[in-house]
Design a protein around this motif. Structure first.
Motif, PDB file in Angstrom:
ATOM      1  N   ASN A 101     -50.018 -16.966  44.459  1.00 52.90           N
ATOM      2  CA  ASN A 101     -48.975 -15.948  44.575  1.00 52.90           C
ATOM      3  C   ASN A 101     -48.009 -16.312  45.699  1.00 52.90           C
ATOM      4  N   GLN A 102     -46.738 -15.980  45.500  1.00 53.68           N
ATOM      5  CA  GLN A 102     -45.733 -16.145  46.551  1.00 53.68           C
ATOM      6  C   GLN A 102     -44.953 -14.837  46.694  1.00 53.68           C
ATOM      7  N   PHE A 103     -44.831 -14.378  47.933  1.00 48.69           N
ATOM      8  CA  PHE A 103     -44.038 -13.188  48.220  1.00 48.69           C
ATOM      9  C   PHE A 103     -42.893 -13.601  49.135  1.00 48.69           C
ATOM     10  N   GLY A 104     -41.655 -13.227  48.766  1.00 49.62           N
ATOM     11  CA  GLY A 104     -40.539 -13.521  49.658  1.00 49.62           C
ATOM     12  C   GLY A 104     -40.647 -12.753  50.956  1.00 49.62           C
ATOM     13  N   VAL A 105     -40.848 -11.443  50.859  1.00 52.22           N
ATOM     14  CA  VAL A 105     -41.037 -10.569  52.022  1.00 52.22           C
ATOM     15  C   VAL A 105     -42.220  -9.666  51.724  1.00 52.22           C
ATOM     16  N   PHE A 106     -43.116  -9.510  52.682  1.00 55.04           N
ATOM     17  CA  PHE A 106     -44.323  -8.704  52.494  1.00 55.04           C
ATOM     18  C   PHE A 106     -44.480  -7.752  53.667  1.00 55.04           C
ATOM     19  N   LEU A 107     -44.600  -6.455  53.380  1.00 58.66           N
ATOM     20  CA  LEU A 107     -44.916  -5.444  54.390  1.00 58.66           C
ATOM     21  C   LEU A 107     -46.167  -4.720  53.926  1.00 58.66           C
ATOM     22  N   GLY A 108     -47.225  -4.735  54.751  1.00 56.41           N
ATOM     23  CA  GLY A 108     -48.459  -4.139  54.290  1.00 56.41           C
ATOM     24  C   GLY A 108     -49.324  -3.547  55.372  1.00 56.41           C
ATOM     25  N   LEU A 109     -50.279  -2.745  54.914  1.00 55.33           N
ATOM     26  CA  LEU A 109     -51.343  -2.196  55.752  1.00 55.33           C
ATOM     27  C   LEU A 109     -50.798  -1.455  56.965  1.00 55.33           C
ATOM     28  N   GLY A 110     -49.775  -0.622  56.709  1.00 55.97           N
ATOM     29  CA  GLY A 110     -49.240   0.235  57.763  1.00 55.97           C
ATOM     30  C   GLY A 110     -48.001  -0.270  58.442  1.00 55.97           C
ATOM     31  N   ALA A 111     -47.559  -1.475  58.153  1.00 58.54           N
ATOM     32  CA  ALA A 111     -46.335  -1.997  58.762  1.00 58.54           C
ATOM     33  C   ALA A 111     -45.118  -1.260  58.215  1.00 58.54           C
ATOM     34  N   ALA A 112     -44.111  -1.105  59.057  1.00 64.57           N
ATOM     35  CA  ALA A 112     -42.867  -0.441  58.674  1.00 64.57           C
ATOM     36  C   ALA A 112     -41.717  -1.406  58.878  1.00 64.57           C
ATOM     37  N   GLY A 113     -40.624  -1.183  58.153  1.00 61.85           N
ATOM     38  CA  GLY A 113     -39.506  -2.077  58.390  1.00 61.85           C
ATOM     39  C   GLY A 113     -38.294  -1.787  57.549  1.00 61.85           C
ATOM     40  N   LYS A 114     -37.239  -2.574  57.836  1.00 65.32           N
ATOM     41  CA  LYS A 114     -36.016  -2.596  57.054  1.00 65.32           C
ATOM     42  C   LYS A 114     -35.851  -3.995  56.507  1.00 65.32           C
ATOM     43  N   VAL A 115     -35.721  -4.092  55.192  1.00 58.19           N
ATOM     44  CA  VAL A 115     -35.520  -5.375  54.527  1.00 58.19           C
ATOM     45  C   VAL A 115     -34.143  -5.307  53.890  1.00 58.19           C
ATOM     46  N   THR A 116     -33.144  -5.946  54.507  1.00 60.67           N
ATOM     47  CA  THR A 116     -31.766  -5.758  54.076  1.00 60.67           C
ATOM     48  C   THR A 116     -31.001  -7.074  54.049  1.00 60.67           C
ATOM     49  N   GLY A 117     -30.163  -7.234  53.029  1.00 60.06           N
ATOM     50  CA  GLY A 117     -29.213  -8.331  52.983  1.00 60.06           C
ATOM     51  C   GLY A 117     -29.794  -9.706  52.771  1.00 60.06           C
ATOM     52  N   ASN A 118     -31.016  -9.795  52.263  1.00 63.87           N
ATOM     53  CA  ASN A 118     -31.642 -11.096  52.067  1.00 63.87           C
ATOM     54  C   ASN A 118     -31.344 -11.658  50.682  1.00 63.87           C
ATOM     55  N   LEU A 119     -31.324 -12.986  50.583  1.00 62.47           N
ATOM     56  CA  LEU A 119     -31.234 -13.685  49.305  1.00 62.47           C
ATOM     57  C   LEU A 119     -32.580 -14.347  49.062  1.00 62.47           C
ATOM     58  N   ILE A 120     -33.275 -13.933  47.993  1.00 64.94           N
ATOM     59  CA  ILE A 120     -34.626 -14.409  47.706  1.00 64.94           C
ATOM     60  C   ILE A 120     -34.633 -15.028  46.323  1.00 64.94           C
ATOM     61  N   SER A 121     -35.077 -16.267  46.236  1.00 64.94           N
ATOM     62  CA  SER A 121     -35.172 -16.966  44.955  1.00 64.94           C
ATOM     63  C   SER A 121     -36.545 -17.607  44.852  1.00 64.94           C
ATOM     64  N   GLN A 122     -37.270 -17.322  43.766  1.00 62.62           N
ATOM     65  CA  GLN A 122     -38.608 -17.874  43.581  1.00 62.62           C
ATOM     66  C   GLN A 122     -38.591 -18.847  42.403  1.00 62.62           C
ATOM     67  N   GLY A 123     -39.433 -18.669  41.408  1.00 65.21           N
ATOM     68  CA  GLY A 123     -39.443 -19.549  40.252  1.00 65.21           C
ATOM     69  C   GLY A 123     -39.987 -18.814  39.045  1.00 65.21           C
ATOM     70  N   LEU A 124     -39.520 -19.190  37.851  1.00 69.27           N
ATOM     71  CA  LEU A 124     -39.945 -18.529  36.627  1.00 69.27           C
ATOM     72  C   LEU A 124     -41.244 -19.130  36.096  1.00 69.27           C
ATOM     73  N   CYS A 125     -41.819 -18.477  35.082  1.00 68.71           N
ATOM     74  CA  CYS A 125     -43.068 -18.955  34.492  1.00 68.71           C
ATOM     75  C   CYS A 125     -42.920 -20.360  33.914  1.00 68.71           C
ATOM     76  N   GLY A 126     -41.787 -20.632  33.285  1.00 68.32           N
ATOM     77  CA  GLY A 126     -41.587 -21.941  32.684  1.00 68.32           C
ATOM     78  C   GLY A 126     -42.636 -22.241  31.631  1.00 68.32           C
ATOM     79  N   ALA A 127     -43.296 -23.397  31.771  1.00 70.64           N
ATOM     80  CA  ALA A 127     -44.302 -23.813  30.793  1.00 70.64           C
ATOM     81  C   ALA A 127     -45.663 -23.175  31.026  1.00 70.64           C
ATOM     82  N   ILE A 128     -45.801 -22.396  32.089  1.00 74.10           N
ATOM     83  CA  ILE A 128     -47.083 -21.756  32.389  1.00 74.10           C
ATOM     84  C   ILE A 128     -47.294 -20.602  31.417  1.00 74.10           C
TER      85      ILE A 128
END
Length: 205
Positions: free
Chosen positions: A25-52
């Protein structure tokens, strides 16, 4: 960002990955287990399933743009551009969150915005384009029904979102309020030939 008492601002970053091809698994931005935040103005690019193969391989090795897993109240996800993922924004535990004005393009395993545990939050002004019609009949914004997942999804407002080219605009929001919105979706006449009956809700590693 992980842990109660952690507060962060994640702003104006360019984040890239290779998606399921990484074998995990890949997460661009992860906030968990009680963390707080502002996630703003980011450009996130991952990858598609493709042949998988979609299910279970890509489903289980999916990449996600922004993930909240048990994040603190009041977390904000705003004005991000997220492309080439299996889920643009994955909300798996949040209360009083704001998910707004994000652009999500090219999603190929789950919903553009996947809601599994979200309460008393606002999902507004998001643009979701190109959610491919794979076996689980993906939608722009979709919730796992309360009978399948706990804690319950309820008390949310979905307002003025736009979904273009997906199996459906908004799905399974029986405990929430939908106000307006534009849903320009495609009718895929042969989609059900690949339907997986009652797939389990996604679980995070």
């Amino acid at each position: 960002a992980i842990g109660s008492g952690v507060t962060t601002e994640i702003e104006d970053n360019a984040i890239t990955g290779v998606g399921p091809a990484s074998g995990s698994n890949q997460f661009g931005v992860f906030l968990g287990l009680g963390a707080a935040g502002k996630v703003t103005g980011n450009l996130i690019s991952q990858g598609l399933c493709g042949a998988i193969p979609y299910y279970p391989d890509c489903f289980n090795l999916r990449s996600e743009g922004v993930v909240l897993r048990g994040a603190a109240d009041g977390t904000v996800i705003d004005r991000n551009t997220i492309v080439n993922t299996q889920s643009g924004i994955f909300l798996n535990g949040a209360n009083a969150a704001q998910v707004s004005n994000n652009i999500i393009k090219s999603v190929d395993a789950l919903n553009g915005i996947q809601i599994q545990a979200l309460t008393n939050s606002v999902v507004a002004g998001n643009k979701i384009i190109g959610v491919l019609p794979l076996a689980n009949e993906n939608c722009g914004i979709g919730e796992v029904t309360p009978a399948l997942f706990s804690p319950l999804v309820s008390g949310n407002t979905l307002r003025e979102n736009l979904v273009n080219d997906a199996y459906c605009g908004v799905a399974f929001v029986t405990a929430d309020h939908v106000e307006g919105g534009t849903y320009l979706n495609t009718l895929y006449a042969t989609l059900n030939a690949d339907l997986i009956v009652n797939p389990p809700p996604p679980t995070e590693p």
